[in-house]
Design a protein around this motif. Sequence first.
Motif, PDB file in Angstrom:
ATOM      1  N   THR A  66      26.950 -44.794  17.692  1.00  0.00           N
ATOM      2  CA  THR A  66      27.195 -44.624  16.254  1.00  0.00           C
ATOM      3  C   THR A  66      27.286 -43.157  15.854  1.00  0.00           C
ATOM      4  O   THR A  66      28.221 -42.763  15.143  1.00  0.00           O
ATOM      5  CB  THR A  66      26.079 -45.311  15.446  1.00  0.00           C
ATOM      6  OG1 THR A  66      26.012 -46.697  15.802  1.00  0.00           O
ATOM      7  CG2 THR A  66      26.348 -45.189  13.954  1.00  0.00           C
ATOM      8  N   PHE A  67      26.329 -42.347  16.296  1.00  0.00           N
ATOM      9  CA  PHE A  67      26.297 -40.946  15.876  1.00  0.00           C
ATOM     10  C   PHE A  67      27.352 -40.139  16.636  1.00  0.00           C
ATOM     11  O   PHE A  67      27.569 -40.359  17.839  1.00  0.00           O
ATOM     12  CB  PHE A  67      24.919 -40.333  16.136  1.00  0.00           C
ATOM     13  CG  PHE A  67      23.805 -41.039  15.413  1.00  0.00           C
ATOM     14  CD1 PHE A  67      23.992 -41.531  14.136  1.00  0.00           C
ATOM     15  CD2 PHE A  67      22.565 -41.208  16.015  1.00  0.00           C
ATOM     16  CE1 PHE A  67      22.969 -42.177  13.470  1.00  0.00           C
ATOM     17  CE2 PHE A  67      21.542 -41.847  15.358  1.00  0.00           C
ATOM     18  CZ  PHE A  67      21.743 -42.344  14.079  1.00  0.00           C
ATOM     19  N   PRO A  68      27.996 -39.188  15.966  1.00  0.00           N
ATOM     20  CA  PRO A  68      28.908 -38.278  16.687  1.00  0.00           C
ATOM     21  C   PRO A  68      28.130 -37.449  17.710  1.00  0.00           C
ATOM     22  O   PRO A  68      26.964 -37.118  17.515  1.00  0.00           O
ATOM     23  CB  PRO A  68      29.483 -37.395  15.573  1.00  0.00           C
ATOM     24  CG  PRO A  68      29.268 -38.168  14.316  1.00  0.00           C
ATOM     25  CD  PRO A  68      28.012 -38.956  14.521  1.00  0.00           C
ATOM     26  N   ARG A  69      28.800 -37.126  18.787  1.00  0.00           N
ATOM     27  CA  ARG A  69      28.146 -36.391  19.870  1.00  0.00           C
ATOM     28  C   ARG A  69      27.748 -34.997  19.394  1.00  0.00           C
ATOM     29  O   ARG A  69      28.508 -34.316  18.711  1.00  0.00           O
ATOM     30  CB  ARG A  69      29.095 -36.290  21.064  1.00  0.00           C
ATOM     31  CG  ARG A  69      28.464 -35.711  22.316  1.00  0.00           C
ATOM     32  CD  ARG A  69      29.467 -35.707  23.451  1.00  0.00           C
ATOM     33  NE  ARG A  69      28.881 -35.200  24.682  1.00  0.00           N
ATOM     34  CZ  ARG A  69      28.214 -35.940  25.555  1.00  0.00           C
ATOM     35  NH1 ARG A  69      28.059 -37.240  25.327  1.00  0.00           N
ATOM     36  NH2 ARG A  69      27.719 -35.411  26.655  1.00  0.00           N
ATOM     37  N   GLU A  70      26.543 -34.581  19.774  1.00  0.00           N
ATOM     38  CA  GLU A  70      26.023 -33.274  19.379  1.00  0.00           C
ATOM     39  C   GLU A  70      25.682 -32.478  20.641  1.00  0.00           C
ATOM     40  O   GLU A  70      24.665 -32.724  21.287  1.00  0.00           O
ATOM     41  CB  GLU A  70      24.779 -33.433  18.503  1.00  0.00           C
ATOM     42  CG  GLU A  70      25.038 -34.160  17.191  1.00  0.00           C
ATOM     43  CD  GLU A  70      23.771 -34.361  16.393  1.00  0.00           C
ATOM     44  OE1 GLU A  70      22.712 -33.872  16.843  1.00  0.00           O
ATOM     45  OE2 GLU A  70      23.826 -35.013  15.336  1.00  0.00           O
ATOM     46  N   ASP A  71      26.575 -31.545  20.987  1.00  0.00           N
ATOM     47  CA  ASP A  71      26.343 -30.630  22.104  1.00  0.00           C
ATOM     48  C   ASP A  71      27.191 -29.389  21.854  1.00  0.00           C
ATOM     49  O   ASP A  71      28.010 -29.356  20.930  1.00  0.00           O
ATOM     50  CB  ASP A  71      26.674 -31.288  23.448  1.00  0.00           C
ATOM     51  CG  ASP A  71      28.064 -31.895  23.471  1.00  0.00           C
ATOM     52  OD1 ASP A  71      28.925 -31.432  22.696  1.00  0.00           O
ATOM     53  OD2 ASP A  71      28.291 -32.834  24.247  1.00  0.00           O
ATOM     54  N   PRO A  72      27.013 -28.328  22.638  1.00  0.00           N
ATOM     55  CA  PRO A  72      27.801 -27.106  22.401  1.00  0.00           C
ATOM     56  C   PRO A  72      29.304 -27.349  22.405  1.00  0.00           C
ATOM     57  O   PRO A  72      30.041 -26.749  21.615  1.00  0.00           O
ATOM     58  CB  PRO A  72      27.372 -26.191  23.551  1.00  0.00           C
ATOM     59  CG  PRO A  72      25.995 -26.647  23.897  1.00  0.00           C
ATOM     60  CD  PRO A  72      26.000 -28.133  23.686  1.00  0.00           C
ATOM     61  N   TYR A  73      29.766 -28.237  23.257  1.00  0.00           N
ATOM     62  CA  TYR A  73      31.209 -28.479  23.316  1.00  0.00           C
ATOM     63  C   TYR A  73      31.700 -29.128  22.023  1.00  0.00           C
ATOM     64  O   TYR A  73      32.745 -28.774  21.485  1.00  0.00           O
ATOM     65  CB  TYR A  73      31.531 -29.373  24.510  1.00  0.00           C
ATOM     66  CG  TYR A  73      32.994 -29.725  24.608  1.00  0.00           C
ATOM     67  CD1 TYR A  73      33.920 -28.808  25.099  1.00  0.00           C
ATOM     68  CD2 TYR A  73      33.446 -30.982  24.189  1.00  0.00           C
ATOM     69  CE1 TYR A  73      35.263 -29.130  25.174  1.00  0.00           C
ATOM     70  CE2 TYR A  73      34.785 -31.310  24.264  1.00  0.00           C
ATOM     71  CZ  TYR A  73      35.687 -30.381  24.762  1.00  0.00           C
ATOM     72  OH  TYR A  73      37.023 -30.699  24.833  1.00  0.00           O
ATOM     73  N   SER A  74      30.928 -30.097  21.505  1.00  0.00           N
ATOM     74  CA  SER A  74      31.346 -30.771  20.275  1.00  0.00           C
ATOM     75  C   SER A  74      31.277 -29.837  19.077  1.00  0.00           C
ATOM     76  O   SER A  74      31.995 -30.024  18.096  1.00  0.00           O
ATOM     77  CB  SER A  74      30.467 -32.005  20.030  1.00  0.00           C
ATOM     78  OG  SER A  74      29.118 -31.610  19.841  1.00  0.00           O
ATOM     79  N   ILE A  75      30.405 -28.812  19.148  1.00  0.00           N
ATOM     80  CA  ILE A  75      30.345 -27.847  18.047  1.00  0.00           C
ATOM     81  C   ILE A  75      31.577 -26.942  18.069  1.00  0.00           C
ATOM     82  O   ILE A  75      32.188 -26.654  17.038  1.00  0.00           O
ATOM     83  CB  ILE A  75      29.055 -27.014  18.146  1.00  0.00           C
ATOM     84  CG1 ILE A  75      27.839 -27.922  17.934  1.00  0.00           C
ATOM     85  CG2 ILE A  75      29.064 -25.890  17.119  1.00  0.00           C
ATOM     86  CD1 ILE A  75      26.516 -27.218  18.114  1.00  0.00           C
ATOM     87  N   LEU A  76      31.961 -26.488  19.277  1.00  0.00           N
ATOM     88  CA  LEU A  76      33.138 -25.632  19.389  1.00  0.00           C
ATOM     89  C   LEU A  76      34.424 -26.415  19.185  1.00  0.00           C
ATOM     90  O   LEU A  76      35.387 -25.919  18.598  1.00  0.00           O
ATOM     91  CB  LEU A  76      33.155 -24.944  20.762  1.00  0.00           C
ATOM     92  CG  LEU A  76      31.997 -23.960  21.017  1.00  0.00           C
ATOM     93  CD1 LEU A  76      32.066 -23.442  22.443  1.00  0.00           C
ATOM     94  CD2 LEU A  76      32.029 -22.808  20.024  1.00  0.00           C
TER      95      LEU A  76
END
Length: 319
Positions: free
Chosen positions: A220-230
């Motif tokens: 359900t939640f969007p992925r949260e990691d450095p790649y998803s932030i960039l």
Amino acid sequence: MGFKLLSLTSLSLSPFPLFTPPFLLSTIPSSLSKSTPGAVTSLTTTRCVNNEKEEVLLPGMPKEYYDDEWQAKQRERTKELRQRQREEDEEEERKIEEYREVGMRLKGYPEEDVRNARKLVSSFIRAEEEIEQKIEEAAEKGILTELVLMVIWNRLDLARRDNEKDAIRSLDLLYRRVETEILKREATPAMRLLNDLLIMYDGFDYEEWLKKCKKRMIDTFPREDPYSILVPPGFESFDIDKLEGPLSPPPEHDDTLLRVDFVREVDELLQEVRVEQSEVENEAGFDPESVANRLKQQERQQSIRQVEALLDLAIGLKW
């Protein structure tokens, strides 16, 4: 002392005298030797009370009729019957007024909407095993409204007044189910997810339930990691060499639920519930009402512990 005076008067219409000499009996026809059918006999009975007043006693009446004590009891019984009848009439009037009041609750709504709501509730009652599907379909169409709840409540109120236990049980469950579905549709995505996670628990395997909840959160939640932030969602196939014109982010979906929003709303919910719990005192005693209240409190505490576990799971969630 009173005494009875009986007077008997007989008037015979027979052409023969009351006394017939023996030598004439042989000359009288046998058909005339009996009493003539047209004879009239009158019986009058009188009673003297304390040698002062005579009261005519009606023939054929029971002796209790002339007993003063018996008559007093009968008058008292008649008074009680009239009082009971008056109370029954008042109770009937009260019920009619209550039924009229129940019917007036829907006067403020349009007649067409009331008619459609009653048809919908009737379809729920006749659905039997398919009632869940019917309720979900009605919720998707957007026809589950406050008016539908009011119609169910009116039927439930009438069933309670008539003490129809089976109808009370069925309508109460229907009311709660429809109310839950309406609240679910009006709730935020975070509260809908929380409700779905709580429903997944079958009451047996707690650890397996947590594993299923974790998988549901990851999906359900969007992925949260450095790649998803960039590279935010929607830009995975972005090619800077082929960029023409301004860079515009992809359209956001309204039903996207972030983990931080879920954590924030669940934490606020727990704070409100804890304040309410601190104000509630455990009732002592073993009467049915006290036992029922304690069971409700235990069930509520169990739900709070489950919500706390889901909050901790969401905070420490890792992909």
